[in-house]
Design an enzyme around this catalytic site. Sequence first.
Site, mmCIF file in Angstrom:
data_model
loop_
_atom_site.group_PDB
_atom_site.id
_atom_site.type_symbol
_atom_site.label_atom_id
_atom_site.label_comp_id
_atom_site.label_asym_id
_atom_site.label_seq_id
_atom_site.Cartn_x
_atom_site.Cartn_y
_atom_site.Cartn_z
ATOM 1 N N HIS A 116 0.690 2.904 6.263
ATOM 2 C CA HIS A 116 -0.217 3.447 5.815
ATOM 3 C C HIS A 116 -0.672 4.921 6.353
ATOM 4 O O HIS A 116 -0.706 4.167 7.868
ATOM 5 C CB HIS A 116 -1.351 2.749 4.905
ATOM 6 C CG HIS A 116 -0.899 1.449 4.105
ATOM 7 N ND1 HIS A 116 -0.719 0.675 4.719
ATOM 8 C CD2 HIS A 116 -1.487 1.680 2.703
ATOM 9 C CE1 HIS A 116 -0.702 -0.089 3.771
ATOM 10 N NE2 HIS A 116 -0.965 0.057 2.539
ATOM 11 N N TYR A 131 -3.880 5.590 6.956
ATOM 12 C CA TYR A 131 -5.003 5.103 7.277
ATOM 13 C C TYR A 131 -4.900 4.317 8.684
ATOM 14 O O TYR A 131 -5.618 3.547 9.012
ATOM 15 C CB TYR A 131 -6.104 4.373 6.677
ATOM 16 C CG TYR A 131 -5.689 3.052 5.653
ATOM 17 C CD1 TYR A 131 -5.128 1.639 5.954
ATOM 18 C CD2 TYR A 131 -5.049 3.225 4.248
ATOM 19 C CE1 TYR A 131 -4.698 0.945 6.732
ATOM 20 C CE2 TYR A 131 -4.784 2.232 3.714
ATOM 21 C CZ TYR A 131 -4.183 0.586 4.390
ATOM 22 O OH TYR A 131 -4.035 -0.653 4.071
ATOM 23 N N GLU A 132 -3.740 3.315 9.069
ATOM 24 C CA GLU A 132 -3.293 2.832 10.036
ATOM 25 C C GLU A 132 -3.047 3.653 11.294
ATOM 26 O O GLU A 132 -2.940 3.194 12.312
ATOM 27 C CB GLU A 132 -2.222 2.188 9.689
ATOM 28 C CG GLU A 132 -1.780 0.913 8.959
ATOM 29 C CD GLU A 132 -1.032 -0.274 8.287
ATOM 30 O OE1 GLU A 132 -0.341 -0.817 9.292
ATOM 31 O OE2 GLU A 132 -0.373 0.182 7.751
ATOM 32 N N ALA A 191 -1.336 -1.907 -4.931
ATOM 33 C CA ALA A 191 -2.567 -2.464 -5.571
ATOM 34 C C ALA A 191 -3.483 -1.320 -5.455
ATOM 35 O O ALA A 191 -3.310 -0.462 -5.307
ATOM 36 C CB ALA A 191 -3.242 -3.561 -4.868
ATOM 37 N N SER A 220 -1.966 5.029 -0.994
ATOM 38 C CA SER A 220 -0.361 4.357 -1.101
ATOM 39 C C SER A 220 0.716 4.790 -2.034
ATOM 40 O O SER A 220 -0.448 5.836 -2.849
ATOM 41 C CB SER A 220 -0.366 3.164 -0.650
ATOM 42 O OG SER A 220 0.225 2.075 -2.100
ATOM 43 N N ASN A 238 -8.736 -4.864 -8.545
ATOM 44 C CA ASN A 238 -10.665 -4.491 -9.019
ATOM 45 C C ASN A 238 -10.765 -3.110 -9.629
ATOM 46 O O ASN A 238 -9.933 -2.055 -10.014
ATOM 47 C CB ASN A 238 -11.415 -4.649 -7.529
ATOM 48 C CG ASN A 238 -10.288 -3.445 -6.900
ATOM 49 O OD1 ASN A 238 -9.629 -3.266 -6.467
ATOM 50 N ND2 ASN A 238 -11.457 -2.346 -7.067
ATOM 51 N N HIS A 297 -11.263 -6.537 0.305
ATOM 52 C CA HIS A 297 -9.719 -6.494 0.360
ATOM 53 C C HIS A 297 -9.328 -8.288 0.440
ATOM 54 O O HIS A 297 -8.719 -8.199 -0.059
ATOM 55 C CB HIS A 297 -9.116 -6.168 2.242
ATOM 56 C CG HIS A 297 -8.011 -6.421 2.440
ATOM 57 N ND1 HIS A 297 -7.191 -5.504 1.576
ATOM 58 C CD2 HIS A 297 -6.760 -6.756 2.980
ATOM 59 C CE1 HIS A 297 -5.563 -5.958 2.001
ATOM 60 N NE2 HIS A 297 -5.736 -6.794 2.855
HETATM 61 N N1 HPA Z 1 -9.365 1.510 -4.389
HETATM 62 C C1 HPA Z 1 -8.452 2.523 -3.175
HETATM 63 N N2 HPA Z 1 -7.216 1.564 -2.966
HETATM 64 C C2 HPA Z 1 -7.234 0.234 -3.829
HETATM 65 C C3 HPA Z 1 -8.575 -0.016 -4.692
HETATM 66 C C4 HPA Z 1 -9.854 0.900 -4.771
HETATM 67 O O1 HPA Z 1 -10.681 0.743 -5.334
HETATM 68 N N3 HPA Z 1 -7.997 -1.335 -5.302
HETATM 69 C C5 HPA Z 1 -7.250 -1.864 -3.748
HETATM 70 N N4 HPA Z 1 -6.168 -0.480 -3.667
#
Ligand code: HPA
Length: 268
Positions: free
Chosen positions: A80, A82-83, A110, A209, A232, A244
């Site tokens: 990613h 952000y890493e 996710a 991602s 979520n 997370h």
């Molecule tokens: N935002 C960004 N990335 C994510 C989220 C989210 O709510 N859930 C899982 N990855």
Amino acid sequence: MDYQEAVKFIKGKIGNTVPEIAIVLGSGLGVLKNDIQNKVVIEYKDIPGFPISTVPGHAGELIIGELSGKTIIAMNGRFHYYEGYDVKQTVFPIRVFSLLGVNNIILTNAAGGINLSYKPGDFMVVNDHLSFFAESVLRGKNEDEFGVRFPDMSEVYDREEIKKMKAIIEKYTGVAREGVYAYMKGPCFETPAEIRALRTLGADSVGMSTVPEAIVARHCGMKVVAISCITNMAAGVTENKLSHEEVNETANRVKGQFKEIIKEYLKE
Ligand code: HPA
């Protein structure tokens, strides 16, 4: 970047096997590993030029083997932005796959649900994306051996494959979502105002991602299909704070379905 060193290294482990399809396994979705037969597992840290994945819940290995009668190459753990990598490094493996002869790729992630009709645990097939808040992964001198300077992005996600994937998701879960994935750089989750803005712009899910990988895969002519596991509801949709842990918990809860969906998709 020296893709050829990585290609040579992987070929040294798998011989003349040409994977038919690549799969990138998102957060908590590494469960497929156990079902892959006759597998060769290569740790990223051993492959010349590969970055090393740093997120808990993300392993760091390439798995080549058979699943549902197909030869696959799976990334268990991805890279990613952000890493801290340059965005080009995050897609290094995708170009290596292309040089190995891979023409099809399944990207999984996710994601947060922006569409108010979604629920955690739903699967959404990505039919388009928003990525204008991030630097393009193709910025810089064009790598002509992969594709053109100005690639068309009017159909990043293959329409026929979307249909197939949706039918399978519906069969296994009862409800298949299809929508637009908004790519955000992370690592902080979005603010409620950002989520409202993304909803206004037409986004249905949000994550950190997939989009750089999808762009690079299309650039080099691969057929792309992508699935979001809605782990979520996005920020501000409910009173809940995001974490997370929640992402991993939901991914964990639906990983059995996820596995069946991918296995069935590969059969076709
Ligand atoms: N935002 C960004 N990335 C994510 C989220 C989210 O709510 N859930 C899982 N990855």
